[in-house]
Every structure is written in structure tokens, then in C-alpha cells.
Design a protein around this motif. Structure first.
Motif, PDB file in Angstrom:
ATOM      1  N   SER A 104      12.696  -2.665  -7.730  1.00 48.55           N
ATOM      2  CA  SER A 104      13.680  -1.712  -8.244  1.00 48.55           C
ATOM      3  C   SER A 104      13.136  -0.287  -8.162  1.00 48.55           C
ATOM      4  N   ASN A 105      14.056   0.670  -8.299  1.00 47.50           N
ATOM      5  CA  ASN A 105      13.669   2.087  -8.214  1.00 47.50           C
ATOM      6  C   ASN A 105      12.681   2.508  -9.304  1.00 47.50           C
ATOM      7  N   THR A 106      12.610   1.726 -10.364  1.00 46.65           N
ATOM      8  CA  THR A 106      11.638   2.024 -11.425  1.00 46.65           C
ATOM      9  C   THR A 106      10.205   1.973 -10.885  1.00 46.65           C
ATOM     10  N   TYR A 107       9.978   1.101  -9.931  1.00 50.65           N
ATOM     11  CA  TYR A 107       8.597   0.861  -9.469  1.00 50.65           C
ATOM     12  C   TYR A 107       8.344   1.236  -8.009  1.00 50.65           C
ATOM     13  N   ASN A 108       9.412   1.322  -7.202  1.00 55.82           N
ATOM     14  CA  ASN A 108       9.160   1.332  -5.749  1.00 55.82           C
ATOM     15  C   ASN A 108       8.630   2.646  -5.174  1.00 55.82           C
ATOM     16  N   ARG A 179      10.097  -6.181 -10.214  1.00 57.66           N
ATOM     17  CA  ARG A 179       8.703  -5.736 -10.120  1.00 57.66           C
ATOM     18  C   ARG A 179       8.089  -6.208  -8.804  1.00 57.66           C
ATOM     19  N   PRO A 180       7.096  -5.427  -8.313  1.00 55.90           N
ATOM     20  CA  PRO A 180       6.423  -5.841  -7.069  1.00 55.90           C
ATOM     21  C   PRO A 180       5.685  -7.170  -7.273  1.00 55.90           C
ATOM     22  N   GLY A 181       5.383  -7.848  -6.186  1.00 57.94           N
ATOM     23  CA  GLY A 181       4.573  -9.062  -6.258  1.00 57.94           C
ATOM     24  C   GLY A 181       3.289  -8.783  -7.031  1.00 57.94           C
ATOM     25  N   VAL A 182       2.905  -9.696  -7.940  1.00 61.30           N
ATOM     26  CA  VAL A 182       1.836  -9.391  -8.891  1.00 61.30           C
ATOM     27  C   VAL A 182       0.437  -9.393  -8.293  1.00 61.30           C
ATOM     28  N   SER A 183       0.259 -10.100  -7.171  1.00 60.59           N
ATOM     29  CA  SER A 183      -1.102 -10.093  -6.629  1.00 60.59           C
ATOM     30  C   SER A 183      -1.167 -10.425  -5.151  1.00 60.59           C
ATOM     31  N   VAL A 184      -2.281 -10.002  -4.573  1.00 62.50           N
ATOM     32  CA  VAL A 184      -2.661 -10.392  -3.215  1.00 62.50           C
ATOM     33  C   VAL A 184      -4.048 -11.016  -3.330  1.00 62.50           C
ATOM     34  N   GLU A 185      -4.180 -12.221  -2.809  1.00 62.02           N
ATOM     35  CA  GLU A 185      -5.470 -12.908  -2.817  1.00 62.02           C
ATOM     36  C   GLU A 185      -5.996 -12.950  -1.389  1.00 62.02           C
ATOM     37  N   ILE A 186      -7.244 -12.540  -1.211  1.00 60.02           N
ATOM     38  CA  ILE A 186      -7.862 -12.528   0.121  1.00 60.02           C
ATOM     39  C   ILE A 186      -8.792 -13.731   0.232  1.00 60.02           C
ATOM     40  N   ASN A 187      -8.717 -14.438   1.338  1.00 60.00           N
ATOM     41  CA  ASN A 187      -9.580 -15.602   1.569  1.00 60.00           C
ATOM     42  C   ASN A 187     -10.908 -15.144   2.179  1.00 60.00           C
ATOM     43  N   ALA A 188     -11.979 -15.268   1.402  1.00 60.66           N
ATOM     44  CA  ALA A 188     -13.302 -14.815   1.860  1.00 60.66           C
ATOM     45  C   ALA A 188     -13.752 -15.531   3.136  1.00 60.66           C
TER      46      ALA A 188
END
Ligand SMILES: [Zn+2]
Length: 259
Positions: A104-108, A179-188
Motif C-alpha cells: 500500500s501507499n503507506t509503505y511503498n 505490508r511488504p514481504g517480511v523477510s528475505v532469506e539467503i542460502n549460504a
């Protein structure tokens, strides 16, 4: 430019994963009776209605993973399934109706991203580069920034370690409250990717957190006016060397987040 090696690796892993995933899904089915509002079957029906391949839907204790790197929380998925069921039963529908996928425009205009301290420098560089990439798209109100304290974070980036698995990184979609996606997880496991591939991968994952699905798969709704085939799109589900957004990527961003 297509790194054949990675693609091949991906293909092999995928075959393995389909097997792994299906056993996973079986196992979790029995442990998931705690979900009172929408059953696993109903949620699966909803996901397949979005075009997600049933074979690539993995239910975990508190979330579901689709197409290897796209994540939704179980409460979020339940909420969407209930809404979808109501609409099927004859609720209001209009042609241009958008699904609950975008921010939404609140966060983007300022998506606040926090990077956990465990994330290595090379990935930090890629994360900063990905933020710069999205911020450089003209004609859109979308903006992102990296914050130095976890307070007020929208999207957290952290390290995971899944040796032998095909996902380089994986991310949550935006939630139904905008709200934006809460997380990004990176595979080490993929720490050895080139800087260019890391940049592509993180730019791709942020694409999920702002609401994009995969351009080379059939889930989600096609954004009218954008190409139906876009081989170099950042939202293809396999990693390329970063060579900039395609005109389709830019147009899609401008349509989802107009100024
Ligand atoms: Zn993806």
C-alpha cells in the motif's frame, strides 16, 4: 547471459526437490489440523487457483513455500483462502480487481530493509545494489532504503543454510494488509555465486517482497500491457548475471506503483 551450469544444477536439484517436497507435504499434512478456518485442502485449492503448481506447494508448521522461493505465512494464506471462498460463493467481483499482492501507499515509497549482522559483505553489497536498482526505476513511487537498526523494519534480510537445495534466496510476498514481504532469506550454500549473480538474485527476491511472481511461470495474474514472454526479466525463476531490468520489468513496476 545464461549461466548454463547454474541452470543445469537447478534442473537436477529441482527433480530431487520435487521428491523431497512431496514427502514434506505429506508429513506436514497430519500436523496441520490446528488450522481451524481453512483446511490444507482449501488452501491448496486457493494456491492452485492462483496458478501455483500443486507439486511445488510445501506446507510447513507456520508457512507455505511455493515455486521454491516464494513464501506466505499460514495466517496470511488462511485469510486469503477465506476471502477467496467468500468471493466464489458470490461476493463482489470486478474485472480490474487486483489480488492482495502489492504494497500500500503507506509503505511503498520507503520500504525499510534491515540486514542482519550475520550477512556477509558480498551479500550486503548485493543487497545495497538491489535497493539501488529498484530505486532507479523511473516513473514509479516505489522506494527502498536500508536502515541500520531493526526498529521499524519492514523487510528483514538474514542468512539460512540449506546445502544441496535449489533456492538461492527466498522471500515473502506482501501481506493482505498492504505490508511488504517480511523477510528475505539467503542460502549460504550459494555464497560462491558471482557478484553479478548475487545482485540478480537479491533484486529478484525484493521483487517478490513488493508483489511480483515469476515471469516464466503461470502463477499470479498477468499484468496487462507487459510482455507475456520476457526471457531476461529479473523475475524469471532462475539466476542470470545482472544486466539491468528489461523494459517489461520497468513497465510492470510503473503499473503496480504509479507515481
Ligand atoms: Zn523467485
Amino acid at each position: 547471459m545464461y549461466p548454463k551450469k547454474i541452470q543445469l544444477k537447478y534442473a537436477i536439484c529441482l527433480a530431487l526437490l520435487v521428491a523431497l517436497f512431496s514427502s514434506c507435504a505429506q508429513k506436514d499434512k497430519s500436523t496441520n489440523e490446528a488450522a481451524p478456518e481453512a483446511s490444507i485442502q482449501e488452501m491448496t485449492n486457493y494456491l492452485t487457483s492462483l496458478g501455483f503448481d500443486k507439486q511445488k506447494i510445501v506446507f510447513e508448521a507456520d508457512r507455505v513455500i511455493v515455486e521454491s522461493d516464494i513464501i506466505m505465512t499460514l495466517p496470511e494464506l488462511q485469510q486469503r483462502t477465506i476471502t477467496w471462498n467468500k468471493e466464489k460463493a458470490g461476493g463482489p467481483q470486478t474485472e480490474q480487481r487486483r489480488n492482495t499482492y502489492i504494497i500500500s501507499n503507506t509503505y511503498n515509497n520507503n520500504v525499510r530493509i534491515f540486514i542482519e549482522s550475520s550477512v556477509p559483505t558480498a551479500w550486503r553489497t548485493a543487497i545495497q545494489g538491489a535497493v539501488n536498482n529498484w530505486n532507479a526505476v523511473n516513473g514509479t513511487r516505489l522506494g527502498m532504503s536500508i536502515i541500520t537498526s531493526a526498529s521499524g523494519v519492514y523487510t528483514r534480510v538474514f542468512m539460512g543454510n540449506a546445502p544441496g537445495q535449489s533456492w538461492i534466496a527466498r522471500a515473502y510476498l506482501p501481506t493482505s494488509n498492504g505490508r511488504p514481504g517480511v523477510s528475505v532469506e539467503i542460502n549460504a550454500y550459494f555464497n560462491t555465486l558471482s557478484a553479478s549473480q548475487k545482485l540478480f538474485a537479491i533484486t529478484h527476491e525484493f521483487g517478490h517482497t513488493i508483489g511480483f511472481h515469476h515471469t516464466n511461470q503461470t502463477s499470479g495474474t498477468h499484468i496487462p500491457g507487459t510482455p507475456t514472454v520476457d526471457a531476461n526479466s529479473v523475475m524469471n525463476s532462475f539466476v542470470l548475471n545482472w544486466a539491468g531490468f528489461t523494459s517489461g520489468d520497468v513497465l510492470a513496476t510503473q503499473i503496480l506503483y504509479p507515481q
